[in-house]
Every structure is written in structure tokens, then in C-alpha cells.
Design a protein around this motif. Structure first.
Motif, PDB file in Angstrom:
ATOM      1  N   PRO A  70       0.842  -1.201   0.000  1.00 53.42           N
ATOM      2  CA  PRO A  70       0.000   0.000   0.000  1.00 53.42           C
ATOM      3  C   PRO A  70       0.876   1.250   0.000  1.00 53.42           C
ATOM      4  O   PRO A  70       1.992   1.224   0.520  1.00 53.42           O
ATOM      5  CB  PRO A  70      -0.752  -0.111   1.335  1.00 53.42           C
ATOM      6  CG  PRO A  70       0.225  -0.813   2.236  1.00 53.42           C
ATOM      7  CD  PRO A  70       0.942  -1.805   1.352  1.00 53.42           C
ATOM      8  N   LEU A  72       2.288   4.705   1.274  1.00 56.26           N
ATOM      9  CA  LEU A  72       2.414   5.313   2.596  1.00 56.26           C
ATOM     10  C   LEU A  72       1.449   6.493   2.650  1.00 56.26           C
ATOM     11  O   LEU A  72       1.397   7.310   1.720  1.00 56.26           O
ATOM     12  CB  LEU A  72       3.853   5.784   2.828  1.00 56.26           C
ATOM     13  CG  LEU A  72       4.859   4.639   2.979  1.00 56.26           C
ATOM     14  CD1 LEU A  72       6.284   5.173   2.908  1.00 56.26           C
ATOM     15  CD2 LEU A  72       4.650   3.892   4.294  1.00 56.26           C
ATOM     16  N   SER A  86       1.083  -3.290   8.438  1.00 58.18           N
ATOM     17  CA  SER A  86       1.314  -2.025   7.745  1.00 58.18           C
ATOM     18  C   SER A  86       0.752  -0.852   8.547  1.00 58.18           C
ATOM     19  O   SER A  86       1.368   0.214   8.629  1.00 58.18           O
ATOM     20  CB  SER A  86       0.691  -2.085   6.352  1.00 58.18           C
ATOM     21  OG  SER A  86       0.926  -0.880   5.676  1.00 58.18           O
ATOM     22  N   PHE A 121       6.301   3.515  -4.302  1.00 60.98           N
ATOM     23  CA  PHE A 121       7.464   3.787  -3.451  1.00 60.98           C
ATOM     24  C   PHE A 121       7.350   2.922  -2.201  1.00 60.98           C
ATOM     25  O   PHE A 121       6.345   2.970  -1.497  1.00 60.98           O
ATOM     26  CB  PHE A 121       7.455   5.270  -3.075  1.00 60.98           C
ATOM     27  CG  PHE A 121       8.459   5.662  -2.032  1.00 60.98           C
ATOM     28  CD1 PHE A 121       9.812   5.733  -2.342  1.00 60.98           C
ATOM     29  CD2 PHE A 121       8.042   6.001  -0.740  1.00 60.98           C
ATOM     30  CE1 PHE A 121      10.737   6.114  -1.376  1.00 60.98           C
ATOM     31  CE2 PHE A 121       8.967   6.387   0.225  1.00 60.98           C
ATOM     32  CZ  PHE A 121      10.312   6.443  -0.099  1.00 60.98           C
ATOM     33  N   CYS A 124      11.100   0.975   4.390  1.00 57.30           N
ATOM     34  CA  CYS A 124      10.828   0.381   5.701  1.00 57.30           C
ATOM     35  C   CYS A 124      10.478   1.498   6.678  1.00 57.30           C
ATOM     36  O   CYS A 124      11.352   2.173   7.210  1.00 57.30           O
ATOM     37  CB  CYS A 124      12.055  -0.411   6.174  1.00 57.30           C
ATOM     38  SG  CYS A 124      11.817  -1.145   7.793  1.00 57.30           S
ATOM     39  N   ALA A 125       9.176   1.687   6.889  1.00 52.37           N
ATOM     40  CA  ALA A 125       8.697   2.835   7.667  1.00 52.37           C
ATOM     41  C   ALA A 125       9.236   2.816   9.098  1.00 52.37           C
ATOM     42  O   ALA A 125       9.494   3.874   9.673  1.00 52.37           O
ATOM     43  CB  ALA A 125       7.166   2.855   7.666  1.00 52.37           C
TER      44      ALA A 125
END
Ligand SMILES: NC(=O)N[C@H]1NC(=O)NC1=O
Length: 174
Positions: A70, A72, A86, A121, A124-125
């Protein structure tokens, strides 16, 4: 409760896929495929099997993995339809708390990125804050497609690493 690797190795494939099926976002086929490689000597060995499976895919398959992610701060976050993993990752990096300027910049750059490359895009949040993510997104829009495909896959592997660590103890066995 985290499982040890012996417990993971003893899981029938139904449970293995139920529990570990989202370590790569919305790609349970990867988890289902690596089940054949049991027993894993360690969590690192399981992670390596996932990584090797991904690396062996054609470029279209790697792009397919990216396309399962998904955006961001995108429409799945707005509508509450993100996967649990997520949602937690995006919340942790401040994606749910963008001011209106940041939100419109993020939407514009995500769109620009997708139009340029044909996949979203991915970063790794958990390893970034929102300023950082916006800076990376803007910079990465300038890359070549092949570079971005590889960068995105590197990030998928970092996300997978952290998701695996939240489910499986890191001790070795056997
Ligand atoms: N687009 C994108 O990077 N999505 C993700 N990153 C992350 O850490 N979790 C995600 O769902």
C-alpha cells in the motif's frame, strides 16, 4: 507470544501461512513456497530462504511484490483497510499524523513515483520518520527504474526482517 524456530518448523503449512503469511506484505505465496525448505536451523535461515526466493524471481515478479504494497499515507490508510502490520508501521513513522502540507506533498510525490516507475514507493517505515520518508521519496523519484526496483526490494527485505523478528525468537537450535 513469540515462537521459537523449532515450533515454526513443526507447523503444518496451513498454520505456517496463517502466522507468517504477511511477512512480505500481501504475498503469502512466498511464505507458502519456503515452507518446503523446513527445517530451518535458525530464524536467519528462514529469512535467507525468503530472500533467496525473492531474488530468484524475474524482474516482473519483483515488481509484483512492490505492487502488493500500500502507499504510505495513501487510500488504504485513509479508509482503514491496511493490514495490521502495515497500519502499525505507518502509524509508528507518523504517516497518520501528517499536517495538510505534508499530506499533499506525500500524495503528489507518491503519484509522481508511481507514474514514473509503474510500482509504488516502498520504504521500511519503522526505520524512518516522516521528514526522512518525504526526503527519500523525493530523492528516489529521480532514480532509474532498475535502481528503484532493486531499492524497493531491499526495503521489502528490511520490512520482512522486522516482521519476522516480532513473530519468531532469534535463538538458534539443532
Ligand atoms: N509503501 C510502503 O513502503 N509501504 C510500507 N512500508 C512499511 O514499512 N510498511 C508498509 O506497508
Amino acid at each position: 507470544m513469540k515462537m521459537d524456530i523449532a515450533t515454526v518448523n513443526a507447523l503444518p503449512y496451513e498454520d505456517f501461512v496463517d502466522i507468517l503469511g504477511n511477512v512480505v506484505e500481501k504475498c503469502p505465496i512466498i511464505t507458502a513456497a519456503v515452507w518446503s525448505g523446513r527445517p530451518f536451523l535458525s530464524l536467519a535461515a528462514l529469512e535467507a530462504a525468503i530472500s533467496e526466493f525473492i531474488d530468484a524471481l524475474p524482474e516482473s515478479g519483483k515488481e509484483g511484490i512492490l505492487r502488493c504494497h500500500p502507499d504510505l499515507a495513501g487510500r488504504d490508510l485513509q479508509s482503514g483497510s491496511l493490514t495490521r502490520e502495515s497500519r502499525e508501521e505507518q502509524a509508528g513513522s507518523g504517516m497518520g499524523a501528517l499536517n495538510s502540507g505534508e499530506a499533499s506533498r506525500m500524495a503528489r510525490l507518491n503519484q509522481e513515483y508511481k507514474e514514473r516507475f509503474g510500482f509504488p514507493f516502498v520504504i521500511c517505515a519503522r526505520m524512518h520518520d516522516k521528514e526522512n520518508i518525504l526526503r527519500e521519496l523525493s530523492a528516489r523519484c529521480q532514480n532509474e527504474r532498475a535502481v528503484e526496483r532493486a531499492r524497493g526490494i531491499e526495503e521489502v527485505k528490511k520490512i520482512c526482517h522486522l516482521r519476522l523478528q516480532s513473530l519468531v525468537l532469534t535463538d538458534n537450535m539443532l
